[in-house]
Each structure stands twice: as structure tokens, then as C-alpha cells.
Design an enzyme around this catalytic site. Structure first.
Site, PDB file in Angstrom:
ATOM      1  N   ASP A  19     -14.306   1.524   8.624  1.00 27.57           N
ATOM      2  CA  ASP A  19     -14.289   1.861   7.115  1.00 27.57           C
ATOM      3  C   ASP A  19     -14.890   0.379   6.472  1.00 27.57           C
ATOM      4  O   ASP A  19     -13.979   0.023   5.598  1.00 27.57           O
ATOM      5  CB  ASP A  19     -13.213   2.603   6.626  1.00 27.57           C
ATOM      6  N   LYS A  40       0.629  -1.145  -0.005  1.00 28.75           N
ATOM      7  CA  LYS A  40       0.026   0.244   0.026  1.00 28.75           C
ATOM      8  C   LYS A  40       0.981   1.395   0.059  1.00 28.75           C
ATOM      9  O   LYS A  40       1.611   1.393   1.110  1.00 28.75           O
ATOM     10  CB  LYS A  40      -0.812  -0.091   1.414  1.00 28.75           C
TER      11      LYS A  40
END
Length: 534
Positions: A320, A188
């Protein structure tokens, strides 16, 4: 005043190029000093920030003018007409968020979760931002990797996929292979300029939110900006995200169906996160479920168990859980796993808040209006307890009080709820502005999970099975709390007795629920709530 406004609208429509230029110039004048003051970086970034600010101000101004113009005569504002207006302006703003990227996409994702506040056209339009964020070019990605890892890109990875697995508001993820070990990883990488742009984006969005408040007083977004400003620094720190992931993994060692990717700390920094690569499909991808023979009801059960434990037992909540962050995997030995990604945003609940929230859900599950009122007051909601209960449960007040919220499984109820919400936008905004900030992220999590369940069930409501799982963990949390406060052995025995009876009742209701899903069971499910008493 009215003739002046009409002339203004006529001028804007006739002179679109001039109007855009005026807005852009005004934005440059305002945006440049703001950004220079906040970021103090090179002129190229400043120029980009000015363009982004100009695009944002111009788009919101155009949307405001369109609303004022198209809703000038209420005679034509039918439901179908307003749906077209909402969708048109939603697409306009969504395109701007996508073009600007970064924090604008983050705000768009928040908007996509506000089922209880905004017209459904906005929610449907903005939900695409969960999976369709702009991508950074590979050259930019390689530069960030080399800077953060302190060594040339080629010395770290033996292979690195140019096409990202996914791109989000703050970062994108690539599949790669570590040099030497040969381990397959997911990397990431934060977008190169997101940290610098986030400063001016915050100022710009806050300014636009205040403008919207002035033009449309019924929409108040102070609570949204407070949430973003409070949590953005946490989401930009990938070291914190890695620590969150490992903490969650330790908390759920007794849940073999949950997988949290392993972190590779030697290749992780504030802007780069390297983790185990996990194969799988998005949790709401029914085609993937069918292809790999994944039991959708089992996935729903796992989801409700994990997040019920987070909220009611652990007090540590992943905030989330949109479909891009929850994957499913079928292992070689036939097991189904939930893979939870993106651990940048968590909410830690205080014990007092967690217990009060448990008691609120207990009251919602049983339809006890007096207890709902009492617990809502304890959570700081005040006199809007009825509206707050509807927001938490995504049910109308009638559905809640008529036996409990494990009912109301028809689409008509959801449409009625949305229609009622549109009439109470000022009150909803007031509730959101005054509730404890830790509750805002819980509401967001609830809505995202509800959206996943709607996709899996292919209907617009939450099933009784999920509520029964929630009831079980509510009961467990409250029993533990009461036992800790019990002053005598006799009192402890009484608590254990009540717990056992309630647990047996829940098991029986769950049996009825699963039976009701069969052809033989027919419509028995609608009778469950009237017997639900914890």
C-alpha cells in the site's frame, strides 16, 4: 422492454424523493437482517449500518440508471461526452464511499489504483480517498485508547493533538507525547466501529459487485472482493502491522536511506499502534522537495531500489505505498531519508513465484516475446500473456517488443494504452480473476509506485532509470538462484562471468541514461532499450 425501461427512467427523474425512499426502504429490509445476523450488536450500530447500506445501494442504483440513460443513444457518445458521464458517476460513487467510510473507502482506494482497467476519470476521482478519509471525533478516539491500553487516557499521554495528522479508511493518526518518558510519538487509533461495520460492509459490497457484474458483464470484480476479504483481517490487526514493520526494518538494515518508525510495544494492541513520530513531507510533494532542497531523482532512485529488492530479492512486499504512506525527510547532516508507513498489508512470495516473476521482468526489459509468453504461462495467465504483459509494464505490446520497456516515455503512449485497455475490459477482468492472488497485490503496488513517479517526474510514464534499477535486482536474484542450482564449479564460473558482463552493461547503460538527461545528452535516452540485454 424498452418502453418499460424508459418509463422507469422517467419516473425516477420525476420522482427523485419517492425513488430514494423506495431504495432506502428496500435497503433497510435487506440490510437490517444481514447486519443483525453478522454483527449481533446494539440497535444503534444496526441502524447506522442500515443507513450505510441504503446509501450504497441507492448510489450504485442511481449510477447504473444514469449510465443506461445517458448512453442509450450511441450517436451522442463522443469521447468528450463519455468523459463527462464517467466523471459524474465517479464523483457520485466517491462521495458515497467517503460518507460511508471504513471498507467503502478501502474499496475506493483500490479503484483509484486500477489505471489499467477503469476510465481515467474514475482513477483521478478516487485517488483523493488516499488522503481525505472521514475523521473520528476525539471522544471516540480517547474511548478506544482507554479500552485498548487498559488505563485512563490521561495516565498514558502528557499531551495529545486533537487534530489528527491523517485519517485513513480504518484508522487515524495523532501526534502525542508519552507521559513520563516525554517521547514524541505517532498514535494510530482504529475507528471505533470499523470492525463491526466491516462485516456488513463486506456483504453489501459483495452484493453490489454481483449486481454490477449482471448489469455490466464486462466489469467483473470477484477478484477484488476475494482480495479484500482475504486481507482485511490482517489490516485490522495492529499487532500484526507492528510485527511487519519490525520485520521489514530487519530486512533492510543495509539500506541507510530507509527509515521505519520504531514501535512502542507497551502502548500497542490490536486496535492501537504507537510508534516513533517522524517529521517529513509526502513523497510526491514537490513544493516540500524544493523547500528542503531534496533531490527528486535521488528519491526516485531510493524508491525503485527498495521496492525492487522487496519484489525480486526479499519476496516480502509492502502493498500500500500510496503517497500518504511514503514520506521524505532531510536530516540535519544533509541526508535524504525515505520513511515507510502503514505496514498492515504485506505480500510474501514463494521462491518459485518470485523467480518466475523475475524471469518475466527480465523478458519485459529485453522485449523477448517468446520468454514473456513462457513466463506468463508459468504464472497462470494462459493465452492472455500479451495483455498481461501490458498490465504489468504499463506499456503497449508494441512498446514492449520493440527493444524493451525502458522506452515509450511520451504521454501519447499512455493515452494509447488506456484507450486499448478500455476496449479489452472483459479480457482484463478475466486475467485478474484467474491470476494467482499474490500477483494482484503486486499489480496494485506497481500502479501506486508508478503514480508516485508520474507526480515526481511531472509526466505520465515510468523512466528508464527505474527500469535499469529493476534490471539490476532481477539479475542479482536470478544469478543467486542459478548459482544455488549449479552442479559444478565450472558452471558456477560461467554464471559469475555472465553476471559480471551483464552488470557492467547495466552500469554503462545507466551512465548513458544520466548523460541523456543533461542538455548535452539530448535525446540519447530513447536509444537505451535497443542495447539492453541481460
Amino acid at each position: 422492454m424498452r418502453p418499460l425501461l424508459l418509463k422507469t427512467i422517467h419516473y425516477v427523474r420525476k420522482n427523485k424523493a419517492k425513488s430514494a425512499l423506495i431504495v432506502s426502504l428496500a435497503s433497510l429490509v435487506v440490510g437490517t437482517p444481514i447486519y443483525v445476523y453478522n454483527a449481533k450488536i446494539n440497535p444503534v450500530i444496526v441502524a447506522t449500518a442500515c443507513a450505510r447500506t441504503g446509501r450504497a445501494v441507492g448510489t450504485v442504483a442511481k449510477a447504473g440508471v444514469l449510465y443506461k440513460y445517458k448512453t442509450w443513444d450511441s450517436e451522442y457518445c463522443t469521447k468528450e461526452y463519455m468523459s463527462e458521464v464517467h466523471r459524474g458517476t465517479a464523483e457520485l460513487i466517491c462521495e458515497m464511499c467517503s460518507a460511508n467510510g471504513g471498507l467503502f473507502i478501502k474499496v475506493g482506494q483500490h479503484i483509484g489504483a486500477l489505471d489499467y482497467l477503469l476510465p481515467k476519470e474514475y482513477v483521478e476521482t478516487f485517488k483523493v480517498l488516499h488522503n481525505e478519509a472521514p475523521q473520528s471525533p476525539l471522544v471516540s478516539v480517547r474511548r478506544v485508547l482507554s479500552d485498548e491500553l487498559g488505563q485512563p487516557f490521561e495516565e498514558v499521554f502528557s499531551s495529545f493533538d486533537e487534530q489528527p495528522l491523517g485519517s485513513a479508511s480504518l484508522a487515524q493518526v495523532h501526534r502525542a507525547v508519552l507521559k513520563g518518558s516525554g517521547k514524541e510519538v505517532a498514535v494510530k487509533v482504529q475507528h471505533a466501529t470499523v470492525q463491526e461495520h466491516s462485516k456488513v460492509d463486506t456483504v453489501t459490497i459483495e452484493f453490489l459487485a454481483k449486481c454490477v457484474d449482471k448489469i455490466f458483464p464486462e466489469f467483473q470484480f470477484d477478484w477484488l472482493m476475494d482480495t479484500i476479504k482475504r486481507n482485511l483481517p490482517k489490516e485490522l490487526d495492529f499487532v500484526q502491522e507492528a510485527q511487519n514493520a519490525e520485520h521489514l526494518s530487519r530486512l533492510f538494515t543495509d539500506s541507510p536511506f530507509l527509515k521505519v518508525p520504531k514501535i512502542y510495544w507497551d502502548y500497542t494492541s490490536r486496535r492501537v499502534l504507537t510508534m516513533e513520530y517522524c517529521k517529513g513531507g509526502m513523497v510526491d510533494d514537490l513544493a516540500y522537495h524544493r523547500k528542503h532542497k531534496i533531490d527528486t531523482s535521488k528519491v526516485l532512485g531510493y524508491l525503485s531500489k527498495i521496492f525492487s529488492q522487496m519484489v525480486f530479492i526479499r519476496g516480502y512486499i509492502h502493498c500500500d505505498p500510496h503517497p500518504g504512506n511514503v514520506m521524505v525527510q532531510k536530516t540535519e547532516d544533509g541526508r535524504t531519508l525515505l520513511i515507510l508507513l502503514d505496514h498492515g498489508l504485506y505480500q510474501t512470495l514463494t521462491d518459485d513465484f518470485r523467480i518466475n516473476y523475475c524471469k518475466l521482468w527480465q523478458a519485459l526489459l529485453t522485449g523477448n516475446s517468446e520468454k514473456i509468453k513462457k513466463q506468463a504461462h508459468r504464472l497462470g495467465v494462459g493465452d492472455h500473456y500479451g495483455l498481461f504483459a501490458c498490465m504489468v509494464a504499463s506499456r503497449t505490446w508494441e512498446d514492449i517488443t520493440e527493444g524493451g520497456i525502458a522506452d515509450a516515455n511520451s504521454k501519447l503512449d499512455v493515452e494509447r494504452l488506456q484507450s486499448e485497455a478500455m476496449r479489452q475490459i472483459p479480457q482484463i477482468s478475466q486475467v485478474l480473476n484467474y491470476v494467482p492472488r499474490q500477483l494482484l497485490l503486486i499489480l496494485k503496488t506497481n500502479d501506486l509506485l508508478r503514480g508516485i513517479e508520474c507526480s515526481l517526474l511531472q509526466r505520465n510514464t515510468q523512466g528508464a532509470g527505474t527500469f535499469l534499477n529493476m534490471a539490476r535486482y532481477c539479475l542479482s536474484a536470478l544469478t543467486t538462484h542459478r548459482l544455488a542450482k549449479a552442479s559444478s564449479f565450472t558452471r558456477q564460473l560461467a554464471i559469475y562471468y555472465t553476471y559480471t558482463i551483464s552488470l557492467l552493461r547495466l552500469k554503462f547503460l545507466k551512465l548513458i541514461y544520466w548523460f541523456s538527461l543533461t542538455k548535452l545528452g539530448g535525446n540519447l535516452q530513447r536509444y537505451i532499450p535497443s542495447h539492453l540485454s541481460i
